[in-house]
Enzyme design. Structure first.
Site, mmCIF file in Angstrom:
data_model
loop_
_atom_site.group_PDB
_atom_site.id
_atom_site.type_symbol
_atom_site.label_atom_id
_atom_site.label_comp_id
_atom_site.label_asym_id
_atom_site.label_seq_id
_atom_site.Cartn_x
_atom_site.Cartn_y
_atom_site.Cartn_z
ATOM 1 N N ASP A 180 20.710 -8.552 -24.222
ATOM 2 C CA ASP A 180 19.965 -9.808 -24.370
ATOM 3 C C ASP A 180 18.998 -9.888 -23.202
ATOM 4 O O ASP A 180 18.684 -8.867 -22.578
ATOM 5 C CB ASP A 180 20.929 -11.015 -24.417
ATOM 6 C CG ASP A 180 20.379 -12.145 -25.271
ATOM 7 O OD1 ASP A 180 19.319 -12.688 -24.897
ATOM 8 O OD2 ASP A 180 20.971 -12.470 -26.310
ATOM 9 N N HIS A 241 15.057 -11.405 -27.728
ATOM 10 C CA HIS A 241 16.238 -11.297 -26.847
ATOM 11 C C HIS A 241 16.395 -9.881 -26.306
ATOM 12 O O HIS A 241 17.517 -9.394 -26.125
ATOM 13 C CB HIS A 241 17.513 -11.720 -27.594
ATOM 14 C CG HIS A 241 17.609 -13.193 -27.818
ATOM 15 N ND1 HIS A 241 17.951 -14.082 -26.838
ATOM 16 C CD2 HIS A 241 17.381 -13.949 -28.929
ATOM 17 C CE1 HIS A 241 17.942 -15.325 -27.323
ATOM 18 N NE2 HIS A 241 17.587 -15.271 -28.582
ATOM 19 N N GLU A 298 15.629 -15.868 -33.310
ATOM 20 C CA GLU A 298 14.780 -16.605 -32.364
ATOM 21 C C GLU A 298 13.589 -15.825 -31.808
ATOM 22 O O GLU A 298 13.203 -16.019 -30.657
ATOM 23 C CB GLU A 298 15.643 -17.091 -31.174
ATOM 24 C CG GLU A 298 16.754 -18.031 -31.606
ATOM 25 C CD GLU A 298 17.620 -18.518 -30.455
ATOM 26 O OE1 GLU A 298 18.089 -19.663 -30.530
ATOM 27 O OE2 GLU A 298 17.860 -17.755 -29.500
#
Ligand code: TNX
Length: 523
Positions: A180, A241, A298
């Site tokens: 991440d 990420h 995201e």
């Protein structure tokens, strides 16, 4: 009152408090009978097949501390039923009667669960087990827990402890979020900088000493999990990420500025796909699981440069894509085929539903509880789905009103909420039950910097998760579960696990986090 007296008499008669003859998760069929089986140093423990013998040996070791020294002869027999058509299903039966404990199953997993159930009874009853008959089988095949070790790294020993507890609770999937923004935590031989550079730092301290798992560590943990019938799903998050990887190999980053610099891979550079393929090659070799999780969530947070970078804009035109969103979906389709070229199936967060990937080529994790339509869409399109909606399945949410550290979103996630899942959303999945693989509790660790907070956020909600995933709707009874809970909490005490106690909330101090902004609302 009358009931209480009866209960007392009964308990005295059995010499084992009834309350200790409980199981987590609770079995489908469970009847108690008169009489007690004593585990002693003379108890014989035998198996009827190679695997059953192996398990019997393991069990002998595990029971050693609980056995009274006594010479009365009795036997625990583990039987893998060979007349079964295949090694499928996870059901088992457990019978305790006279001088025999009989564990039977038609699969190795089932026999393992019979052993775990017996171990709980032996442990809770301190070597004394009431005669009983248990017939059990799980509701869902996917009973998972996700741990984010990118934001904070906890290490091998903690992971093994959690795998042990998961095995006892008959949870069978460990989803390992290994990469991440702050850290890349898995050694990839072809790209050493992923760990030399990418493993430096954590959520609170960008300069923290590098922490990651070597490939030898991974093999050791995979073997440990496999022995406990737990499948490990590695997650390599992309295209967003991906900051840790992009810092280590800026040539595959889409760059950008400020807070979101290097958040996403460059989907307009064909060399990025080679890099991803090479990485996933090593990942696929290390993990026997048929799945690789590629994230996909995201991306819009940090792909601003896609709108201005000339190389990326040219790529969009050349590929005949309409916009940056289509580019994201193009990327996901490419990755789906890379994963499938390695003989694995891709799993992604629910954003992937819109990417146009064939439904048999991907499994969806539904996480956006505020977007029920995304779950419905996934099911209508024919995807298999794992349920892990933020409410109530995210363990980085607080679990009690006065708790200060953690997320909230029109409320928080109590142990009862977890236990009662998925009742409240079952109308959404109606008619698509066969596509629901199961459920998972997910622990993100931005605000979990040490083991104490990790334990506090995980337990006892993980116990409720195992009930939700294992027990059929008709057998669920939350108040009974809460009544039994102290028995498992005592077991956690013996392991030195720091948990929240919902039955006595003020007795337990909430561990703090170094983060300044601790309560995160609706976002
Ligand atoms: C959303 S869940 C994320 C994570 C965060 C988490 C915090 C998901 C697919 N993405 O990156 O850690 O919220 O709760």
């Amino acid at each position: 009152m009358k009931f209480k007296i009866l209960f007392l008499v009964f308990s005295l008669w059995t010499a084992i408090p009834l309350s200790s003859q409980v199981l987590f998760p609770s079995p489908q069929i469970y009847s108690l009978e008169k009489g007690i089986f004593n585990i002693t140093t003379a108890t014989k423990i035998k198996g009827n097949s190679t695997y059953a013998i192996q398990l019997a040996d393991k069990l002998s070791g595990q029971l050693r501390g609980l056995s009274a020294s006594d010479s009365s002869h009795n036997i625990i027999l583990l039987k893998l039923l060979s007349n079964s058509t295949s090694n499928t299903g996870e059901g088992y039966s457990l019978d305790v009667k006279g001088d025999t404990v009989l564990l039977e199953a038609t699969s190795e997993a089932g026999l393992f669960y019979a052993k775990e159930a017996l171990l709980q009874l032996a442990c809770f009853g301190k070597g004394k087990i009431r005669y009983c008959h248990i017939q059990d089988t799980p509701r869902y095949q996917w009973r998972g827990f996700m741990l984010d070790e990118s934001r904070h790294f906890f290490g091998k020993e903690k992971v093994k402890q959690y795998l042990d507890i998961m095995a006892s609770l008959r949870l069978n999937v460990f989803h390992w979020h290994l990469t991440d923004e702050p850290g890349w935590r898995i050694e990839i031989k072809k790209y050493p900088k992923l760990t030399q550079i990418g493993a430096i730092g954590n959520w609170h301290d960008p300069k923290a000493a590098p922490k990651f798992y070597t490939q030898e560590d991974i093999k050791e943990i995979v073997a440990y999990a496999t022995e406990r019938h737990i499948m490990i799903i590695p997650e390599i998050d992309m295209p967003g990420h991906a900051t840790a990887a992009c810092k280590a190999y800026p040539e595959y980053s889409s760059g950008g500025e400020g807070r979101w610099k290097d958040f996403a891979f460059n989907p307009g550079n064909i060399k990025t796909y080679q890099f991803i393929s090479d990485v996933l090659d090593e990942v696929a070799q290390l993990f026997p699981s048929p799945y690789i999780h590629i994230g996909g969530d995201e991306v819009h947070y940090g792909n601003q440069s896609w709108y201005t970078d000339t190389e990326i804009q040219d790529f969009i035109k050349k590929q005949g894509l309409t916009d940056e969103k289509e580019l994201e979906y193009y990327f996901l389709r490419q990755v789906a085929s890379i994963v499938s070229s390695k003989g694995k199936t891709m799993i992604g967060w629910d954003e992937i539903v819109d990417a146009g990937i064939a439904p048999d080529k991907a499994v969806v994790m539904w996480w956006r509880h505020d977007k029920e339509s995304q779950l419905v869409k996934a099911l209508e399109q024919g995807y298999r789905v794992i349920l892990t909606p933020r409410r109530p399945m995210y363990a980085d949410f607080i679990q009690f009103a006065s708790h200060k550290v953690g997320r909230q979103w029109n409320g928080y996630n109590t142990i009862e909420n977890v236990y009662n899942f998925p009742t409240l959303i079952m109308h959404l999945t109606k008619g698509y039950e066969s596509q629901i693989l199961g459920m998972q509790m997910s622990l993100w660790t931005e605000r979990v910097a040490d083991e104490k907070r990790l334990d506090f956020m995980t337990f006892p909600r993980l116990i409720a998760l195992s009930e939700a995933a294992w027990v059929f709707e008709k057998n669920k009874e939350c108040s009974l579960f809460m009544q039994h809970l102290p028995v498992f909490l005592k077991y956690l005490d013996s392991l030195g696990v720091y948990y929240f106690n919902p039955l006595d909330p003020k007795s337990i101090e909430e561990p703090q986090s170094p983060e300044k902004e601790d309560v995160i609302q609706n976002g």
